[in-house]
Scaffold this active site. Structure first.
Site: not given
Ligand code: IMP
Length: 438
Positions: A24, A48-50, A139, A234, A249, A312-313, A342
């Site tokens: 996004k 997070g955006h880099t 996260t 998200q 989330t 970083g996962r 793509l």
């Molecule tokens: P939380 O938002 O930190 O509570 O995480 C809940 C779930 O949403 C977990 O599976 C996270 O890995 C996922 N999640 C939260 N933020 C992001 C994001 O920005 N990108 C991808 N997955 C996210």
């Protein structure tokens, strides 16, 4: 009484159609040129955006990337949860690189604050291995506990930073309550109210002037004809109501969240642009019907650099999931799709698209809510020939290899949504516009 009218889709929204990380940031960055305001409406520093801009690298968790363009104002809406300390780090990082933030960043007084104890609670709950809680794979940014306090009506809001007496009373009572949980449920060290108060006081001195009534700000901005871009964080299938609960989330990532998370009536929102990766990824636990756990998944992860920007996962990778995409198009009333990454599929001999879920011999086009049923989903695939060509240098849709066009056309046909643009690399220039949006 004057009612606002949407002027030719003065407000557009960008929504993730999968499980987040759809790219996004790049699309918002490209589109934001045509807008006066970019606003976030839910989530917090779990996003997070880099971004690489002017030869500099920026890591943003709260502030929309629109801040990198000098004429754009950014808003953190009431639906967000904000970690004041990490927000200040982002502001400092931008200020150090000569980007003026204070005159262009507006924060809703109703947005909730993520407190240090929310992070402690999030991490403690995720570390439980005794079966007492479901481990989500969050996260670890305190998102769930902060939204839980909002729903419990004990949350502390950005506006509270403007009245220290109220802030102190709320912090002390919340710390008293939370320490009981930390100590008795999780056997963790208690947190210290004085430390939290001094941290908040120090930071609030700097951002006090940026905390405003954003509902009025938007009302006036719409009246003045300003163009507003709404940036979702998200993805659709992480939505607290419509996602793969409980592996979601804690906010509404879908289009309704934009309305309640900013105080903008739904009728004012014009085009909704769904961001969709050419394949699927997911971080954290939970259902993922098209996941590839073997060599192919590994190859996608490596080529696509699929590692979380926040934690970083390594991301779980799989084929494009048309069922998830179709549901997303329906839920968000998506007008256009932006297909990202793509080029990651350039070297695959054949590519699969999931066009149905087989459950007990029956093919369905929805995600069941029963986790046991979800576990039994067998994806129904169509297989297509790959294009085996580098796409990075291509700038015109018609110049794409015929196999790539077939792949994109199948996505359009299956989701019943037209493609607006295709991204073939991380740079701004590595983009193919199929349609002119303005
Ligand atoms: P939380 O938002 O930190 O509570 O995480 C809940 C779930 O949403 C977990 O599976 C996270 O890995 C996922 N999640 C939260 N933020 C992001 C994001 O920005 N990108 C991808 N997955 C996210």
């Amino acid at each position: 009484m004057q009612n606002l009218q949407s002027k030719n889709s003065q407000i557009k929204a960008v929504i993730g159609t999968q499980w987040g990380d759809e790219g996004k940031g790049k699309v918002v960055d490209l589109l934001s040129d045509n807008f006066d305001i970019v606003a976030r409406y839910q989530g917090g520093p779990n996003a997070g955006h880099t971004v690489k801009f002017d030869g500099k690298t920026f890591i943003l968790h709260h502030i929309p990337t629109g801040i990198l363009r000098p004429d754009i104002s950014c808003v953190l809406g009431n639906g967000m949860v904000i970690n004041v300390e990490s927000l200040m780090e982002e502001i400092e990082q931008l200020s150090d690189k000569s980007i003026d933030v204070f005159s262009r960043l507006f924060i809703s007084e109703n947005a909730h604050i993520i407190m240090p104890y929310h992070i402690q609670l999030d991490c403690a709950s995720e570390a439980c291995d005794d079966g007492s809680v479901e481990v989500i794979g969050t996260t670890g940014r305190g998102i769930g506990p902060a939204y839980a306090d909002k729903a419990r009506r004990t949350g502390i809001r950005m506006g509270d930073l403007l009245n220290f007496n109220i802030l102190e009373k709320k912090v002390r009572s919340n710390v008293l309550y939370t320490n009981k949980i930390l100590e008795t449920v999780y056997s963790k060290k208690p947190c210290d109210a004085d430390e939290i108060l001094s941290l908040l006081e120090r930071h609030s001195r700097l951002i006090k002037k940026n905390i405003i009534n954003t509902q009025q700000y938007f009302y006036n901005s719409v009246k003045q004809g300003k163009k507003i871009l709404l940036e979702g964080a998200q993805g659709t299938h992480l939505d607290i109501d419509f996602g793969t609960y409980p592996f979601v989330t804690s906010s509404n990532t879908t289009i309704g969240g934009a309305s309640t998370g900013l105080g903008i009536g739904p009728k004012l929102i014009g085009d909704v642009i769904g961001i969709m990766k050419a394949y699927t990824t997911r971080v954290g636990n939970g259902p993922f019907p098209t996941e590839l756990t073997g060599e192919i998944g590994e190859k996608i992860r490596e080529i696509g650099s699929e590692f979380g920007a926040t934690t970083g996962r390594p991301r779980r990778c799989g084929w494009w999931d048309g069922v998830a995409g179709k549901i997303s198009a329906q839920l968000n009333n998506i007008d256009y799709l932006a297909i990202t990454k793509l080029d990651v599929l350039d070297s695959f001999k054949s590519i699969k698209l999931c066009v149905g879920y087989k459950i007990n011999g029956e093919i369905v086009q929805y995600l069941p809510s029963d986790p046991d049923v979800v576990d039994r989903i067998e994806p129904v695939y169509e297989e297509m020939e790959g294009w085996n060509t580098e796409l990075r240098e291509i700038r015109e849709y018609d110049k794409l290899p015929v196999q790539a066009k077939k792949y994109l056309e199948r996505i359009e046909e299956f989701t019943e949504v037209e493609i607006l643009m295709v991204s073939v690399g991380p740079r701004r220039s590595e983009t193919i516009w199929k349609k002119d949006l303005t």
